[in-house]
Design an enzyme around this catalytic site. Structure first.
Site, short mmCIF file in Angstrom:
data_model
loop_
_atom_site.label_atom_id
_atom_site.label_comp_id
_atom_site.label_asym_id
_atom_site.label_seq_id
_atom_site.Cartn_x
_atom_site.Cartn_y
_atom_site.Cartn_z
N LYS A 1 72.16 61.37 40.45
CA LYS A 1 73.43 60.82 40.92
C LYS A 1 73.11 59.51 41.64
O LYS A 1 72.58 59.51 42.76
CB LYS A 1 74.11 61.80 41.87
N CYS B 1 84.95 46.53 81.70
CA CYS B 1 84.84 46.31 80.26
C CYS B 1 83.77 45.26 79.97
O CYS B 1 83.80 44.17 80.57
CB CYS B 1 86.20 45.85 79.72
N SER C 1 86.43 61.78 39.67
CA SER C 1 85.32 61.92 40.57
C SER C 1 84.77 63.33 40.40
O SER C 1 85.24 64.06 39.52
CB SER C 1 85.88 61.54 41.90
S1 IVH Z 1 79.75 61.47 36.03
C1 IVH Z 1 84.03 62.61 35.16
N1 IVH Z 1 77.25 60.87 36.43
O1 IVH Z 1 79.43 59.83 41.44
C2 IVH Z 1 82.90 62.40 36.05
N2 IVH Z 1 78.80 60.20 38.07
O2 IVH Z 1 81.10 61.64 43.03
C3 IVH Z 1 82.37 61.03 36.02
N3 IVH Z 1 77.85 58.95 39.92
O3 IVH Z 1 82.51 58.33 40.76
C4 IVH Z 1 81.19 60.87 36.84
N4 IVH Z 1 75.78 58.95 39.20
O4 IVH Z 1 80.43 56.85 40.61
C5 IVH Z 1 78.49 60.80 36.92
N5 IVH Z 1 75.00 60.35 36.61
C6 IVH Z 1 76.23 60.29 37.09
C7 IVH Z 1 76.53 59.63 38.30
C8 IVH Z 1 77.83 59.63 38.76
C9 IVH Z 1 76.59 58.54 40.15
C10 IVH Z 1 78.99 58.67 40.80
C11 IVH Z 1 80.20 58.13 40.09
C12 IVH Z 1 81.34 59.02 40.47
C13 IVH Z 1 80.80 59.72 41.67
C14 IVH Z 1 81.45 61.07 41.83
#
Ligand code: IVH
Length: 668
Positions: A113, A405, A78
C-alpha cells in the site's frame, strides 16, 4: 524532418522508460542530453510540429491560476482497513461466504500500500489527456500540469493499438531518497520542510507551478483501471496490472498471488514487515484483493469501498527521544497548545522533531518534564504524539503555561471547566487575527485562493490587513508594492477577493471562525435558521434545538454574535458586498417521506450523517437511532453493523448510499 522528429521522440521516450520505469539506464547522460537538445532545437525551429508526447512537454507547462474540478466517470473508491491478521482473514472469510466458496480457494493478490496520493490518468487513443486527484471520490482536481512531470508516467501508451479510452489509477508518491533530498534542499533554502513523503507528494502535486514538481523526482505506480474502452479482455486483476506494465508503467514491487488461507496471509505479512524498511518507498500497509474480476463484480461495494479488497495497515511506529523544550502555539481561536520540541529521530520514514502535547492536563497525566526521554508515536498521517516518559531526565524542568500570550502579551486565562488556556487578546492578537484571516480566505470557506497564508502574514505585518473586513478594502498598491509581487499578481488577488463576495450562508458562517464551529456545523446552522438575522437573534436555547449542535457550540455561536466587535465586522463585510441567497424554505407539500421513519447506519462516503439526516428531514421523514418494526427504510453505509443485521432480520427495506442518493435526487 517530421520523421526524424518522431523517431527522436520515440528514442528519448524509450530511454526514459528504461531509466524511470525499468530502473535500467541504457545511455550515458551526455548522449541523452545531446539528443534532448536536438529535440528542443527542432521544436524551437518548427513549433507547429510539437507533439503532445514529446518529452519536452513534461516540463514548461504554464502555472495554473485556479484548480479545475473533474468529475470521475467511474467513482474512485477507497479501502476499508484491517488492523491485524484476524480482521484481514475475517474480511475474506466473509467474501468467500458471500460467494459460497471456501476462503482457501480464493485467489488473492497482494500489493504494497503505497503512501502517496491517489491519481487517475486519462488516456484518449493512447495519449495522456488529463490527470486528476481522487478528491471526494466523485469529483477531483485537475493536476495534469504537475503529473506530466513524473517521468514514470507515459505521455503516450506503449502500443500500436491503443484503447479508445483508458483510465489508469494508481498512487503518485515520493520515494524515500527523493524525500530526504527535497527536505535537505528545503532546509538549505530556508523553505518548507515536509513531515513525511506523503505530504511532500501531495504538496508537490497540488502546486500551481509545475516547475517545482520537475525538481522533486515523484513516481507513479498503477493499481488498477477506471473507465476502459478497448479490445483487451481481462479476467483477473493481476492481468490488468501486467497489461499496464506492457503499456509502459512501473510495477508495484513485492506483489504476490496466493490462495487465501490463514497461513498464507500470515507469511505474506511477515515477509512484508521484514522488507518494509528496505523498500525504496514508504508503504503504510498491504492491500489484499480478490484476483478474479468476475468474483469482484459479484462481491460489489459497500458505500465507498469494495467488498473484494482490504488494506491491512501497519501498526503505528514508536521510538524514544529527548524532550528538549516546550513551546506554546496560539491558534486562531486563541487557545495555547503546548508543542514538544524533540531531539530529531527518524520514525517510520519521517524525521520527527515536534510532537503535540494537546493540553496541560495531558502533560500532567504523562508526568512530563523537560529533559525526560520520551516515547513518541507516529501513525500514518497524524501529528506525532508523546505517549509516555521512558526515563526521567537527570535534570527535570517543569513545563509551565505562560501567564502572557507569547504573541501579543495579553493575559492568558483558563475557562472554568475546560482544559484549554486562552489568550485574552482577541482580535488584537496577531496570532488570532492573522489566523482568522487565513481561515476566512481558505479554500474550505471563502476560497480566496490568491490570498494565501504567506501573503496574509505579510499584509498583516504591513498593517494593510487587520481583520477579515479589511480584505475587501485592499488596494492594488497594498499588494503590488510588496517584494515578489507585481501589478499582475495584485490584480489576481483582487479578482479572487471580488469573486469571493458571492457565497452561501453556511460558508459565510463557517468563515467567521467561531470557536468549534467547522464547515459542517456552520452549514447545519445555516440550513436550520435560513437567514443571518435569524442566526444573530438565536439564543443558546434556540441553537441547541438544531440537530447535532451541542451546548458548547450553541454557547460559542450565541457569544460570537452578541459581541459588538464581531457585529461591526459582519456589517462591514456585508457593506463591502459579501452576499448570499437565503436558504430555501421547504414547502410542506414537497414532503414525500412525511410520516416515515428512517434509520442511518454505517459510514457514508459522500455525505456526512448530519447532511443525510437533514435531507431526510427536509423530505418529511423522521430519523431514528434504532431499527424497529416501525422503521420504513435503513440507509446502510460501509461497515454497517447490528442495525443492518436487524433490518435484514425484520425484512425492512435497505438502501446503500448510491441508491439513497438516487432516490433523494428523484424526490428533490
Ligand atoms: S486499490 C477500489 N491498491 O490506498 C480500491 N490502493 O485507502 C482502489 N493505495 O485511495 C484502491 N496503494 O490511494 C489500492 N496497491 C494499492 C494501493 C492503494 C495505495 C491507496 C489508494 C487508495 C487508498 C485507500
Amino acid at each position: 524532418m517530421n520523421e526524424h522528429y518522431t523517431a527522436l521522440i520515440a528514442q528519448i521516450n524509450d530511454w526514459d522508460h528504461a531509466y524511470y520505469v525499468l530502473d535500467n539506464p541504457v545511455i550515458s547522460d551526455a548522449d541523452y542530453d545531446q539528443a534532448f537538445k536536438k529535440l528542443l532545437d527542432i521544436e524551437t525551429q518548427y513549433p507547429d510540429l510539437i507533439s503532445p508526447d514529446s518529452p519536452s512537454q513534461r516540463v514548461g507547462a504554464k502555472p495554473i491560476d485556479d484548480y479545475v474540478k473533474i468529475k470521475h466517470s467511474v467513482r474512485m473508491l477507497s479501502l476499508s482497513n484491517a488492523f491485524n491478521l484476524e480482521e484481514t482473514f475475517a474480511f475474506f472469510e466473509k467474501a468467500a461466504k458471500d460467494l459460497e466458496l471456501n476462503p482457501a480457494d480464493l485467489d488473492i493478490f497482494s500489493e504494497p500500500k503505497l503512501d502517496g496520493l491517489a491519481i487517475t490518468l486519462h488516456y484518449d487513443n493512447g495519449l495522456l489527456t488529463y490527470a486528476a486527484t481522487r478528491g471526494d471520490g466523485q469529483i477531483g482536481e485537475d493536476v495534469t500540469h504537475t503529473i506530466k512531470t513524473i517521468k514514470s508516467i507515459p505521455l503516450k501508451l506503449n502500443t500500436p493499438t491503443p484503447p479508445k479510452e483508458l483510465e489508469v489509477r494508481g498512487e503518485a508518491f515520493m520515494p524515500k531518497a527523493a524525500f530526504i533530498k527535497t527536505n535537505r534542499l528545503a532546509l538549505e533554502n530556508d523553505s518548507r520542510v515536509f513531515v513525511n513523503p506523503r505530504n511532500a507528494a501531495a504538496g508537490t502535486i497540488r502546486q500551481m507551478n509545475p516547475k517545482v514538481a520537475t525538481e522533486r523526482d515523484l513516481q507513479f505506480i498503477p493499481y488498477g483501471i477506471g473507465a476502459y474502452e478497448g479490445d483487451q479482455q481481462f479476467t483477473k486483476h493481476s492481468e490488468i496490472l501486467a497489461h499496464l506494465q506492457q503499456l509502459g508503467f512501473r510495477k508495484n514491487p513485492e506483489s504476490f498471488a496466493f490462495k487465501g488461507d490463514f497461513a498464507a496471509f500470515t507469511d505474506n505479512y511477515q515477509h512484508m514487515e521484514n522488507l518494509r524498511l528496505e523498500l525504496p518507498m514508504e508503504i503504510d500497509g498491504i492491500v489484499y484483493k480478490v484476483d478474479d474480476l468476475d468474483l469482484q463484480n459479484r462481491l460489489g461495494f459497500i458505500a465507498r469501498s469494495p467488498k473484494w479488497a482490504v488494506a491491512r495497515k501497519f501498526p503505528a511506529q514508536n521510538d524514544v527521544t529527548q524532550l528538549l523544550a516546550v513551546d506554546f502555539q496560539v491558534g486562531r481561536t486563541g487557545v495555547l497548545t503546548p508543542v514538544a520540541r524533540l531531539t530529531p529521530v527518524f520514525v517510520g520514514g519521517a524525521t520527527v522533531s515536534n510532537a503535540t502535547l494537546h493540553n496541560m492536563d495531558e502533560i500532567k497525566r504523562l508526568d512530563l518534564y523537560i529533559g525526560d526521554d520520551v516515547e513518541i508515536q507516529r501513525a500514518g498521517d497524524v501529528i506525532p504524539k508523546v505517549v509516555k516518559v521512558v526515563t526521567a531526565g537527570s535534570q527535570r524542568d517543569p513545563i509551565v503555561m505562560p501567564e502572557h500570550c507569547p504573541v501579543c502579551q495579553a493575559p492568558v486565562e483558563r475557562t472554568e471547566g475546560q482544559a484549554a488556556y486562552r489568550c485574552t487578546g482577541g482580535l488584537t492578537c496577531a496570532a488570532q487575527a492573522s489566523e482568522r484571516i487565513k481561515h476566512y480566505a481558505s479554500r474550505k470557506f471563502m476560497n480566496i485562493n490568491n490570498l494565501g497564508t504567506k501573503l496574509v502574514d505579510v499584509l498583516y505585518s504591513t498593517g494593510a490587513l487587520k481583520n477579515i473586513a479589511d480584505i475587501y478594502s485592499l488596494t492594488a498598491d497594498d499588494i503590488a508594492t510588496l517584494e515578489g509581487q507585481g501589478d499582475k499578481s495584485a490584480q489576481n488577488v483582487l479578482d479572487s477577493i471580488e469573486a469571493s463576495k458571492s457565497t452561501t450562508l453556511g460558508t459565510f458562517v463557517g468563515a467567521l471562525g467561531i470557536h468549534e464551529v467547522g464547515e459542517e456545523g456552520a452549514k447545519t446552522i445555516a440550513k436550520y435558521f435560513k437567514n443571518l438575522p435569524a442566526i444573530q437573534a438565536a439564543s443558546v436555547e434556540d441553537l441547541q434545538q438544531v440537530p447535532d449542535i451541542g451546548p458548547v457550540m450553541a454557547q460559542n455561536v450565541a457569544h460570537f454574535f452578541s459581541d459588538e466587535k464581531n457585529q461591526a465586522i459582519i456589517e462591514a463585510l456585508i457593506a463591502a458586498g459579501v452576499t448570499w441567497p437565503d436558504e430555501p424554505e421547504t414547502p410542506a407539500t414537497e414532503q414525500p417521506l412525511a410520516g416515515e421513519t428512517w434509520v442511518l447506519t454505517g459510514t457514508l462516503a459522500q455525505l456526512t450523517r448530519s447532511e443525510a439526516k437533514a435531507i431526510l428531514e427536509r423530505l418529511g421523514a423522521k430519523v431514528a437511532g434504532s431499527v424497529s418494526k416501525k422503521t420504513h427504510c435503513v440507509v446502510a453505509g460501509s461497515e454497517a453493523g447490528s442495525k443492518l443485521t436487524q433490518a435484514e432480520t425484520l425484512g425492512i427495506k435497505i438502501l446503500n448510499e448510491d441508491e439513497f442518493l438516487a432516490l433523494v435526487k428523484q424526490e428533490t
